[in-house]
Motif scaffolding. Structure first.
Motif, PDB file in Angstrom:
ATOM      1  N   SER A  33     -25.272  46.952  18.880  1.00 47.51           N
ATOM      2  CA  SER A  33     -26.434  46.277  19.455  1.00 47.51           C
ATOM      3  C   SER A  33     -27.691  47.123  19.285  1.00 47.51           C
ATOM      4  CB  SER A  33     -26.171  45.982  20.928  1.00 47.51           C
ATOM      5  OG  SER A  33     -27.272  45.361  21.512  1.00 47.51           O
ATOM      6  N   HIS A  34     -27.555  48.403  19.543  1.00 52.78           N
ATOM      7  CA  HIS A  34     -28.680  49.325  19.397  1.00 52.78           C
ATOM      8  C   HIS A  34     -29.132  49.396  17.938  1.00 52.78           C
ATOM      9  CE1 HIS A  34     -31.290  52.598  20.569  1.00 52.78           C
ATOM     10  NE2 HIS A  34     -30.779  53.358  19.605  1.00 52.78           N
ATOM     11  N   ALA A  35     -28.185  49.474  17.018  1.00 49.35           N
ATOM     12  CA  ALA A  35     -28.514  49.551  15.590  1.00 49.35           C
ATOM     13  C   ALA A  35     -29.193  48.258  15.116  1.00 49.35           C
ATOM     14  CB  ALA A  35     -27.247  49.817  14.775  1.00 49.35           C
ATOM     15  N   ARG A  36     -28.685  47.124  15.571  1.00 48.11           N
ATOM     16  CA  ARG A  36     -29.291  45.846  15.184  1.00 48.11           C
ATOM     17  C   ARG A  36     -30.731  45.762  15.636  1.00 48.11           C
ATOM     18  NH1 ARG A  36     -26.028  41.818  17.768  1.00 48.11           N
ATOM     19  NH2 ARG A  36     -27.795  40.471  17.396  1.00 48.11           N
ATOM     20  N   ALA A  37     -31.015  46.289  16.825  1.00 52.30           N
ATOM     21  CA  ALA A  37     -32.389  46.270  17.334  1.00 52.30           C
ATOM     22  C   ALA A  37     -33.314  47.135  16.478  1.00 52.30           C
ATOM     23  CB  ALA A  37     -32.415  46.749  18.786  1.00 52.30           C
ATOM     24  N   GLN A  38     -32.740  48.149  15.813  1.00 56.01           N
ATOM     25  CA  GLN A  38     -33.544  49.046  14.982  1.00 56.01           C
ATOM     26  C   GLN A  38     -33.679  48.556  13.545  1.00 56.01           C
ATOM     27  OE1 GLN A  38     -32.073  53.038  15.192  1.00 56.01           O
ATOM     28  NE2 GLN A  38     -32.321  53.157  17.402  1.00 56.01           N
ATOM     29  N   GLY A  39     -32.838  47.631  13.121  1.00 55.52           N
ATOM     30  CA  GLY A  39     -32.970  47.079  11.778  1.00 55.52           C
ATOM     31  C   GLY A  39     -31.827  47.436  10.847  1.00 55.52           C
ATOM     32  N   ASP A  40     -31.959  46.960   9.603  1.00 54.58           N
ATOM     33  CA  ASP A  40     -30.895  47.095   8.605  1.00 54.58           C
ATOM     34  C   ASP A  40     -30.558  48.542   8.273  1.00 54.58           C
ATOM     35  OD1 ASP A  40     -30.667  44.370   8.491  1.00 54.58           O
ATOM     36  OD2 ASP A  40     -31.826  44.149   6.638  1.00 54.58           O
ATOM     37  N   GLU A  41     -31.543  49.405   8.230  1.00 55.68           N
ATOM     38  CA  GLU A  41     -31.286  50.801   7.889  1.00 55.68           C
ATOM     39  C   GLU A  41     -30.402  51.468   8.945  1.00 55.68           C
ATOM     40  OE1 GLU A  41     -33.834  54.845   7.426  1.00 55.68           O
ATOM     41  OE2 GLU A  41     -34.695  53.052   6.494  1.00 55.68           O
ATOM     42  N   ALA A  42     -30.682  51.188  10.214  1.00 58.05           N
ATOM     43  CA  ALA A  42     -29.871  51.749  11.302  1.00 58.05           C
ATOM     44  C   ALA A  42     -28.451  51.182  11.249  1.00 58.05           C
ATOM     45  CB  ALA A  42     -30.514  51.458  12.656  1.00 58.05           C
ATOM     46  N   CYS A  43     -28.316  49.897  10.947  1.00 54.99           N
ATOM     47  CA  CYS A  43     -26.983  49.294  10.811  1.00 54.99           C
ATOM     48  C   CYS A  43     -26.213  49.981   9.687  1.00 54.99           C
ATOM     49  CB  CYS A  43     -27.088  47.803  10.531  1.00 54.99           C
ATOM     50  SG  CYS A  43     -27.428  46.806  11.992  1.00 54.99           S
ATOM     51  N   GLY A  44     -26.895  50.256   8.603  1.00 59.77           N
ATOM     52  CA  GLY A  44     -26.257  50.936   7.488  1.00 59.77           C
ATOM     53  C   GLY A  44     -25.764  52.329   7.862  1.00 59.77           C
ATOM     54  N   ARG A  45     -26.573  53.064   8.637  1.00 59.88           N
ATOM     55  CA  ARG A  45     -26.163  54.406   9.077  1.00 59.88           C
ATOM     56  C   ARG A  45     -24.944  54.338   9.980  1.00 59.88           C
ATOM     57  NH1 ARG A  45     -31.725  55.146   9.876  1.00 59.88           N
ATOM     58  NH2 ARG A  45     -31.436  55.002  12.117  1.00 59.88           N
TER      59      ARG A  45
END
Length: 142
Positions: free
Chosen positions: A120-132
């Motif tokens: 959820s936190h990564a999704r809020a930050q965007g695709d790059e965060a999801c990738g990390r």
């Protein structure tokens, strides 16, 4: 795979029997969910967490845990981690005590809930965060 679906497809609710299945097999999720946001997590050795243990699942039936006084996962807030050691859980499994499955199930559920919070936190930050996050989790399962 479920982390990828949750991250990239926006899934907020996850129905899985993974916590139960692992617990019945004497296994505990061992996911290090700390540090995925930091640059440089890609430098971590493949399949190794901060404690230096390989893999994202511990098989507590193995004899290596007979004298292991550590919690299942450092920093975990589950009852199994807060009040019990790997050695004790290994003992419970060997004695076929129901408490072993209960503690492992609750631990596995806590880890999955923490994973979904990270998603959820990564999704809020965007695709790059999801990738990390995805890369961080994949490395632990390989």
């Amino acid at each position: 795979e479920m982390t990828e679906l949750a991250c990239l497809q926006g899934i907020d609710v996850l129905g899985t029997d993974l916590p139960t299945t692992l617990a019945k097999r004497g296994m505990a999720l061992h996911l290090d969910l700390h540090g995925w946001e930091e640059a440089g997590t890609e430098d971590r050795k493949k399949g190794e967490d901060v404690a230096g243990e390989a893999g994202a699942v511990l098989d507590l039936r193995e004899d290596v845990y007979v004298r292991d006084r550590r919690p299942l996962l450092e920093g975990c807030v589950s009852l199994a981690c807060a009040d019990h050691t790997r050695a004790y859980l290994h003992h419970l499994l060997n004695e076929r005590e129901m408490l072993a499955e209960i503690l492992l199930f609750r631990h596995n559920l806590v880890v999955l809930l923490e994973l979904m919070e990270c998603v959820s936190h990564a999704r809020a930050q965007g695709d790059e965060a999801c990738g990390r996050l995805l890369e961080h989790v994949r490395k632990q399962f390989s």
